[in-house]
Design a protein around this motif. Sequence first.
Motif, PDB file in Angstrom:
ATOM      1  N   ALA A  28     -16.913  10.039   5.240  1.00 27.51           N
ATOM      2  CA  ALA A  28     -15.657  10.377   4.566  1.00 27.51           C
ATOM      3  C   ALA A  28     -14.562   9.370   4.879  1.00 27.51           C
ATOM      4  N   ALA A  29     -13.685   9.143   3.912  1.00 27.82           N
ATOM      5  CA  ALA A  29     -12.523   8.270   4.101  1.00 27.82           C
ATOM      6  C   ALA A  29     -11.302   9.113   4.406  1.00 27.82           C
ATOM      7  N   ALA A  30     -10.481   8.624   5.304  1.00 25.25           N
ATOM      8  CA  ALA A  30      -9.252   9.334   5.677  1.00 25.25           C
ATOM      9  C   ALA A  30      -8.232   9.261   4.537  1.00 25.25           C
ATOM     10  N   PRO A  31      -7.279  10.187   4.509  1.00 26.53           N
ATOM     11  CA  PRO A  31      -6.277  10.212   3.428  1.00 26.53           C
ATOM     12  C   PRO A  31      -5.528   8.900   3.235  1.00 26.53           C
ATOM     13  N   ASP A  32      -5.192   8.193   4.346  1.00 22.48           N
ATOM     14  CA  ASP A  32      -4.433   6.944   4.204  1.00 22.48           C
ATOM     15  C   ASP A  32      -5.241   5.881   3.476  1.00 22.48           C
ATOM     16  N   LEU A  33      -6.552   5.843   3.726  1.00 29.32           N
ATOM     17  CA  LEU A  33      -7.418   4.863   3.071  1.00 29.32           C
ATOM     18  C   LEU A  33      -7.587   5.198   1.595  1.00 29.32           C
ATOM     19  N   ILE A  34      -7.771   6.473   1.294  1.00 24.93           N
ATOM     20  CA  ILE A  34      -7.925   6.890  -0.108  1.00 24.93           C
ATOM     21  C   ILE A  34      -6.667   6.557  -0.908  1.00 24.93           C
ATOM     22  N   THR A  35      -5.506   6.795  -0.311  1.00 23.69           N
ATOM     23  CA  THR A  35      -4.245   6.486  -0.984  1.00 23.69           C
ATOM     24  C   THR A  35      -4.125   4.995  -1.271  1.00 23.69           C
ATOM     25  N   LEU A  36      -4.503   4.169  -0.281  1.00 24.69           N
ATOM     26  CA  LEU A  36      -4.463   2.721  -0.470  1.00 24.69           C
ATOM     27  C   LEU A  36      -5.397   2.298  -1.602  1.00 24.69           C
ATOM     28  N   LEU A  37      -6.619   2.817  -1.586  1.00 22.78           N
ATOM     29  CA  LEU A  37      -7.601   2.457  -2.607  1.00 22.78           C
ATOM     30  C   LEU A  37      -7.125   2.853  -3.990  1.00 22.78           C
ATOM     31  N   LEU A  38      -6.563   4.024  -4.091  1.00 21.51           N
ATOM     32  CA  LEU A  38      -6.093   4.529  -5.379  1.00 21.51           C
ATOM     33  C   LEU A  38      -4.931   3.683  -5.898  1.00 21.51           C
ATOM     34  N   ASP A  39      -4.000   3.350  -5.012  1.00 23.76           N
ATOM     35  CA  ASP A  39      -2.822   2.575  -5.410  1.00 23.76           C
ATOM     36  C   ASP A  39      -3.194   1.160  -5.832  1.00 23.76           C
ATOM     37  N   ARG A  40      -4.062   0.501  -5.055  1.00 22.27           N
ATOM     38  CA  ARG A  40      -4.349  -0.905  -5.305  1.00 22.27           C
ATOM     39  C   ARG A  40      -5.410  -1.125  -6.374  1.00 22.27           C
ATOM     40  N   SER A  41      -6.285  -0.161  -6.593  1.00 20.72           N
ATOM     41  CA  SER A  41      -7.346  -0.326  -7.594  1.00 20.72           C
ATOM     42  C   SER A  41      -6.960   0.242  -8.952  1.00 20.72           C
ATOM     43  N   GLU A  42      -5.943   1.101  -8.976  1.00 20.64           N
ATOM     44  CA  GLU A  42      -5.544   1.836 -10.180  1.00 20.64           C
ATOM     45  C   GLU A  42      -6.736   2.592 -10.775  1.00 20.64           C
ATOM     46  N   GLY A  43      -7.632   3.019  -9.894  1.00 22.56           N
ATOM     47  CA  GLY A  43      -8.765   3.838 -10.320  1.00 22.56           C
ATOM     48  C   GLY A  43      -9.944   3.061 -10.864  1.00 22.56           C
ATOM     49  N   ASN A  44      -9.902   1.727 -10.825  1.00 23.94           N
ATOM     50  CA  ASN A  44     -11.031   0.912 -11.288  1.00 23.94           C
ATOM     51  C   ASN A  44     -12.119   0.937 -10.216  1.00 23.94           C
ATOM     52  N   TYR A  46     -14.899  -0.726  -9.714  1.00 26.35           N
ATOM     53  CA  TYR A  46     -15.327  -1.995  -9.128  1.00 26.35           C
ATOM     54  C   TYR A  46     -14.290  -2.507  -8.146  1.00 26.35           C
ATOM     55  N   PHE A  47     -13.012  -2.356  -8.477  1.00 27.92           N
ATOM     56  CA  PHE A  47     -11.961  -2.803  -7.567  1.00 27.92           C
ATOM     57  C   PHE A  47     -11.985  -1.983  -6.273  1.00 27.92           C
ATOM     58  N   VAL A  48     -12.244  -0.688  -6.398  1.00 24.10           N
ATOM     59  CA  VAL A  48     -12.359   0.160  -5.206  1.00 24.10           C
ATOM     60  C   VAL A  48     -13.438  -0.398  -4.280  1.00 24.10           C
ATOM     61  N   GLU A  49     -14.603  -0.704  -4.862  1.00 32.59           N
ATOM     62  CA  GLU A  49     -15.718  -1.224  -4.058  1.00 32.59           C
ATOM     63  C   GLU A  49     -15.346  -2.535  -3.375  1.00 32.59           C
ATOM     64  N   GLN A  50     -14.744  -3.457  -4.117  1.00 31.74           N
ATOM     65  CA  GLN A  50     -14.421  -4.761  -3.553  1.00 31.74           C
ATOM     66  C   GLN A  50     -13.362  -4.666  -2.456  1.00 31.74           C
ATOM     67  N   ILE A  51     -12.394  -3.793  -2.627  1.00 29.74           N
ATOM     68  CA  ILE A  51     -11.375  -3.608  -1.588  1.00 29.74           C
ATOM     69  C   ILE A  51     -12.017  -3.054  -0.318  1.00 29.74           C
ATOM     70  N   ILE A  52     -12.902  -2.085  -0.480  1.00 26.29           N
ATOM     71  CA  ILE A  52     -13.582  -1.511   0.682  1.00 26.29           C
ATOM     72  C   ILE A  52     -14.398  -2.569   1.403  1.00 26.29           C
ATOM     73  N   ARG A  53     -15.161  -3.370   0.655  1.00 25.05           N
ATOM     74  CA  ARG A  53     -16.000  -4.395   1.283  1.00 25.05           C
ATOM     75  C   ARG A  53     -15.144  -5.444   1.990  1.00 25.05           C
ATOM     76  N   TYR A  54     -14.004  -5.769   1.403  1.00 23.00           N
ATOM     77  CA  TYR A  54     -13.094  -6.711   2.055  1.00 23.00           C
ATOM     78  C   TYR A  54     -12.574  -6.116   3.364  1.00 23.00           C
ATOM     79  N   LEU A  55     -12.164  -4.862   3.340  1.00 29.10           N
ATOM     80  CA  LEU A  55     -11.658  -4.208   4.547  1.00 29.10           C
ATOM     81  C   LEU A  55     -12.733  -4.139   5.631  1.00 29.10           C
ATOM     82  N   GLN A  56     -13.985  -3.890   5.215  1.00 27.50           N
ATOM     83  CA  GLN A  56     -15.084  -3.860   6.175  1.00 27.50           C
ATOM     84  C   GLN A  56     -15.300  -5.230   6.811  1.00 27.50           C
ATOM     85  N   GLU A  57     -15.361  -6.256   5.969  1.00 27.55           N
ATOM     86  CA  GLU A  57     -15.648  -7.605   6.455  1.00 27.55           C
ATOM     87  C   GLU A  57     -14.549  -8.145   7.354  1.00 27.55           C
TER      88      GLU A  57
END
Length: 227
Positions: A28-44, A46-57
């Motif tokens: 599970a992702a914490a609320p702060d991470l979900i909010t960031l993903l939603l704001d920066r990806s605008e619900g796309n 593929y963008f959600v996936e790429q942001i997550i992978r960048y944060l992991q790396e």
Amino acid sequence: DLISARIDLRGLGHGAVARLAETILGGAAAPDLITLLLDRSEGNAYFVEQIIRYLQEESFIEMSRDGWSLVKRLRSNFLPGDINTILVARLDQLARKVKEIVQTASVLGREFEIQVLARMLHDANVQMYVAEAEKAAIWAPLNDMRYIFSHGLLRDAAYEMQMRSRRRELHALAVDALETLFGGDLRARYAELAYHSDHAGLSSKAQSYYKLAAKVSSDLYQNSQAI
């Protein structure tokens, strides 16, 4: 009569982004991470996936009591401003040889053949580097011989981050590889050869292959393509 319809696809909502993040992260992702993903990806998605992978790396997330969360004390501008910058940053994180393989493959298009890539590079370890890029979710296999970049934007980022002179060199290598591998019958490759010759600055060769490709298309009554 042909029926034309327009479907407006909305971005993923909060719950869908949370579920996608959980699938990618394995928890599970914490609320702060979900909010960031939603704001920066605008619900796309593929963008959600790429942001997550960048944060992991970049080791910008860690497991907390609330699930996967942003690490503390991050500077306010820790995340690149747009998706293309994130994609380039992800590519820059690859090992040098893997990055070189990815950039070379990008010249061949979103889909590419292993044998053509190997011929261009003359490197016995190509398959190993291709596997490393697959682990990094850069591309996926279509079959034993062909791979496809995970998204056209990722292919474009790998292509555009190279100097124009380097891209010309790689297009010339692609021409040589195609002519060598398929010299016995190039008919199915004329358009591909024309494209690479054109981008390699081989004007005479490009003109010749464009004419040959047009003749093949015309013979198949594919007139718009022939033109």
